[in-house]
Design a protein around this motif. Structure first.
Motif, PDB file in Angstrom:
ATOM      1  N   PRO A 130      71.821  35.484-100.909  1.00 41.29           N
ATOM      2  CA  PRO A 130      70.488  35.486-100.287  1.00 41.29           C
ATOM      3  C   PRO A 130      69.968  36.909-100.129  1.00 41.29           C
ATOM      4  O   PRO A 130      70.728  37.827 -99.838  1.00 41.29           O
ATOM      5  N   LEU A 175      65.766  36.998 -95.219  1.00 41.12           N
ATOM      6  CA  LEU A 175      66.043  36.248 -93.997  1.00 41.12           C
ATOM      7  C   LEU A 175      64.691  35.821 -93.439  1.00 41.12           C
ATOM      8  O   LEU A 175      63.853  36.661 -93.119  1.00 41.12           O
ATOM      9  N   ALA A 200      68.537  31.968 -94.422  1.00 41.99           N
ATOM     10  CA  ALA A 200      68.799  33.023 -95.397  1.00 41.99           C
ATOM     11  C   ALA A 200      68.656  32.406 -96.774  1.00 41.99           C
ATOM     12  O   ALA A 200      69.256  31.381 -97.068  1.00 41.99           O
ATOM     13  N   VAL A 257      62.482  39.124 -93.438  1.00 39.52           N
ATOM     14  CA  VAL A 257      63.180  40.399 -93.358  1.00 39.52           C
ATOM     15  C   VAL A 257      64.098  40.525 -94.577  1.00 39.52           C
ATOM     16  O   VAL A 257      64.809  39.578 -94.895  1.00 39.52           O
ATOM     17  N   PRO A 258      64.069  41.666 -95.256  1.00 33.15           N
ATOM     18  CA  PRO A 258      64.961  41.786 -96.423  1.00 33.15           C
ATOM     19  C   PRO A 258      66.416  41.890 -95.981  1.00 33.15           C
ATOM     20  O   PRO A 258      66.720  42.540 -94.982  1.00 33.15           O
ATOM     21  N   ILE A 259      67.288  41.236 -96.705  1.00 34.04           N
ATOM     22  CA  ILE A 259      68.727  41.331 -96.454  1.00 34.04           C
ATOM     23  C   ILE A 259      69.273  42.401 -97.387  1.00 34.04           C
ATOM     24  O   ILE A 259      69.180  42.279 -98.607  1.00 34.04           O
ATOM     25  N   GLU A 260      69.834  43.417 -96.807  1.00 30.60           N
ATOM     26  CA  GLU A 260      70.359  44.503 -97.628  1.00 30.60           C
ATOM     27  C   GLU A 260      71.608  44.054 -98.367  1.00 30.60           C
ATOM     28  O   GLU A 260      71.784  44.303 -99.543  1.00 30.60           O
ATOM     29  N   ARG A 261      72.504  43.405 -97.653  1.00 32.63           N
ATOM     30  CA  ARG A 261      73.686  42.850 -98.298  1.00 32.63           C
ATOM     31  C   ARG A 261      74.291  41.778 -97.418  1.00 32.63           C
ATOM     32  O   ARG A 261      73.963  41.660 -96.241  1.00 32.63           O
ATOM     33  N   VAL A 262      75.177  40.998 -98.019  1.00 29.55           N
ATOM     34  CA  VAL A 262      75.878  39.942 -97.286  1.00 29.55           C
ATOM     35  C   VAL A 262      77.363  40.211 -97.377  1.00 29.55           C
ATOM     36  O   VAL A 262      77.891  40.459 -98.453  1.00 29.55           O
ATOM     37  N   GLU A 263      78.025  40.187 -96.256  1.00 30.54           N
ATOM     38  CA  GLU A 263      79.481  40.321 -96.216  1.00 30.54           C
ATOM     39  C   GLU A 263      80.060  39.019 -95.689  1.00 30.54           C
ATOM     40  O   GLU A 263      79.417  38.327 -94.912  1.00 30.54           O
ATOM     41  N   PHE A 264      81.248  38.716 -96.083  1.00 30.70           N
ATOM     42  CA  PHE A 264      81.953  37.569 -95.501  1.00 30.70           C
ATOM     43  C   PHE A 264      83.200  38.079 -94.793  1.00 30.70           C
ATOM     44  O   PHE A 264      83.943  38.879 -95.330  1.00 30.70           O
ATOM     45  N   LEU A 265      83.407  37.595 -93.573  1.00 27.87           N
ATOM     46  CA  LEU A 265      84.551  38.064 -92.803  1.00 27.87           C
ATOM     47  C   LEU A 265      85.850  37.460 -93.302  1.00 27.87           C
ATOM     48  O   LEU A 265      86.921  38.010 -93.095  1.00 27.87           O
TER      49      LEU A 265
END
Lengths: 137, 89
Positions: free
Chosen positions: A6, A9, A53, A105-113
């Motif tokens: 994504p 947001l 997202a 809102v732009p999502i700069e990046r997505v991380e997964f925990l």
């Protein structure tokens, strides 16, 4: 399943009466939606934030669903009309309901925990990961 | 300045938030309900300076741990958002 990450947001602040309908429509259309009940500054009226997202190409669909469920509209409200011994018909009142404010809102990046390659694997309650997967478009 | 927005299950959110606070990161927790299955989630908002970003993500990953998973899909999404302006009043 490989889903594109994504990049947008969408945050919609909607009337609390419309929130259930909007979330259901978003989920039915394949969007993951998160609802946060909140309060407005004006009149302290309770509202709800609905966060989605998604990818840029699907933002218009999200907007379309918000417009379908949350647009400002008029409805006729029939006030209760009993007073003492007599029941008088009271004139119906036109009220304006609905309305929504949407931020993108732009999502700069997505991380997964979690680590998808994590060797720890065990059984979970059915559908537990479906809820997380539903967050992704 | 970056804003981390993470949507986690209730229990993970507690562990992750506690770990962030212990490391002096400010966290705001919003209790939320997911659209699918409607079980309790929580949204965490964390504001971090750019140079602290990797550190914060590391703290969150350790606290999240290896959540038992019966599928290969990644979980615990964290959206990294750029903050154009930040003011503390």
């Amino acid at each position: 399943m490989d889903r594109p990450a994504p990049t947008k947001l969408v945050v919609a602040i909607v009337q609390i009466e419309d929130a259930d309908d909007l979330v259901r429509k978003l989920v039915d259309s394949g969007f993951g939606a998160t609802r946060i009940d909140s309060g407005g500054g004006f009149l302290k009226k309770q509202n709800a934030m609905v966060i989605v997202a998604t990818v840029e190409q699907r933002v218009t669909s999200v907007f379309s669903l918000v417009r379908q469920t949350c647009r400002r509209r008029h409805m006729t409200w029939f006030p209760p009309a009993t007073s003492g011994m007599m029941t008088l018909p009271a004139a119906p009142i036109e009220v304006e309901v609905g309305g929504a404010v949407i931020f993108v809102v732009p999502i700069e990046r997505v991380e997964f925990l979690s680590n998808a390659a994590d060797p720890v694997v065990s059984h979970t309650r059915a559908g537990e990961n479906d809820e997380i997967a539903a967050i992704h478009p | 300045m970056k804003l981390l927005l993470s949507i986690l299950d209730d229990r993970s959110a507690g562990r992750v938030a506690d770990a962030l606070v212990a490391d002096k990161f400010g966290v705001t927790r919003l209790n939320t309900v997911g659209g699918f299955l409607r079980r309790g989630n929580a949204t965490l908002l964390v504001g971090v300076e750019e140079h602290q970003l990797d550190g914060a993500l590391g703290v969150m990953r350790s606290a999240y741990g290896g959540r038992p998973s019966s599928s290969d899909s990644p979980s615990g999404p964290v959206f990294v958002l750029d903050v154009e302006r930040f003011e503390r009043v």
